[in-house]
Design a protein around this motif. Structure first.
Motif, mmCIF file in Angstrom:
data_model
loop_
_atom_site.group_PDB
_atom_site.id
_atom_site.type_symbol
_atom_site.label_atom_id
_atom_site.label_comp_id
_atom_site.label_asym_id
_atom_site.label_seq_id
_atom_site.Cartn_x
_atom_site.Cartn_y
_atom_site.Cartn_z
ATOM 1 N N GLN A 1 -1.662 4.935 85.886
ATOM 2 C CA GLN A 1 -1.796 6.375 86.094
ATOM 3 C C GLN A 1 -2.279 6.961 84.782
ATOM 4 N N ARG B 1 -2.479 -1.652 87.468
ATOM 5 C CA ARG B 1 -2.613 -0.320 88.062
ATOM 6 C C ARG B 1 -2.047 0.691 87.087
ATOM 7 N N ILE C 1 -5.435 7.414 89.544
ATOM 8 C CA ILE C 1 -4.828 6.090 89.680
ATOM 9 C C ILE C 1 -5.975 5.095 89.691
ATOM 10 N N ASP C 2 -6.010 4.200 88.712
ATOM 11 C CA ASP C 2 -7.085 3.217 88.611
ATOM 12 C C ASP C 2 -6.511 1.805 88.627
ATOM 13 N N ASP C 3 -7.276 0.897 89.229
ATOM 14 C CA ASP C 3 -6.976 -0.532 89.132
ATOM 15 C C ASP C 3 -7.949 -1.154 88.140
ATOM 16 N N ASP D 1 1.746 1.215 86.335
ATOM 17 C CA ASP D 1 2.547 1.077 87.551
ATOM 18 C C ASP D 1 2.921 -0.373 87.821
ATOM 19 N N THR E 1 -4.809 13.998 87.680
ATOM 20 C CA THR E 1 -4.329 12.651 87.411
ATOM 21 C C THR E 1 -5.116 11.656 88.253
ATOM 22 N N ARG F 1 -1.354 3.189 98.004
ATOM 23 C CA ARG F 1 -1.474 4.632 97.899
ATOM 24 C C ARG F 1 -2.108 5.201 99.164
#
Length: 217
Positions: A8, A6, A44-46, A73, A42, A197
């Motif tokens: 950012q 994960r 947040i990607d997996d 993360d 910004t 999240r």
């Protein structure tokens, strides 16, 4: 071996390409990308990546964070990379076999939510009863659960007194959502994180709402 990372990152064009290039220097190949959340410039990607067995997971962190503005993360082993189930496919599968709908839901949610396990529980005056569980769900039974019945989807405190010791020892992140009624709840866990999240909780609630309608129908 596959890992879920994960990250950012700045929500700018070309950033994923830069990350892919950086991970490639560590011998890793990106197998899938799932956008978890976007806000204020910004994202947040997996990322699910393959890493050769002779490389350490720490190399993934070092490589990803070599790209300006990128922060990792969490990194954890991930076994669900080849499963392409989506929410729609899972709902269709439940609709095809409603008698086993809760079991199908519990088995499919971890793949969709990038979680380790899920269980469906029902709260009554007699306590908490487990109705269905995914294959990797812990056998530990939960007793007094102060947050049940549950009115809306939420992130749960993984360090709360009700949480079994084994879950706390693994640093399990928890989220839950009612399935049409407050006493019927889907609980999902991510041993080792990352944290759930707000966008993921909303996604979970949306899926639960659709499934509740399908099962009631």
């Amino acid at each position: 071996m596959s890992f879920l990372i994960r990250v950012q990152l700045p929500d700018t064009p070309g950033i994923l390409g830069a990350i892919a290039t950086a991970l490639g220097t560590a011998g890793a190949d990106i197998l899938s990308v799932d956008v978890v959340e976007r806000s204020g410039g910004t994202a947040i990607d997996d990322l699910v990546v393959d890493l050769p067995s002779d490389r350490l997971p720490d190399a993934l962190i070092t490589a990803a964070e070599s790209v300006d503005g990128v922060e990792v993360d969490a990194v954890r082993p991930y076994a669900g990379v080849l499963d392409t189930h989506s929410e729609l496919e899972l709902v269709e599968e439940i609709a095809e076999q409603p008698a086993h709908g809760l079991a199908v839901l519990a088995g499919g949610v971890p793949r969709i939510m990038h979680a380790g396990w899920s269980v469906v529980v029902q709260h009554s005056s007699g306590g908490v009863k487990r109705l269905a569980a995914s294959g990797a769900a812990p056998e530990t039974r939960i007793g007094d659960v102060p947050w049940l019945p549950l009115e809306r989807a939420t992130v749960l405190d993984g360090e709360a007194p009700w949480v079994p010791d084994t879950w706390r020892e693994l640093g399990t992140e928890l989220a839950a959502t009612p399935l049409g009624k407050p006493d019927l709840v889907l609980l999902i866990g991510r041993p080792g994180g990352p944290m759930f999240r707000a966008a993921e909780v909303a996604r979970l609630a949306h899926l639960a709402g659709i499934v509740a309608v399908v099962l009631d129908g």
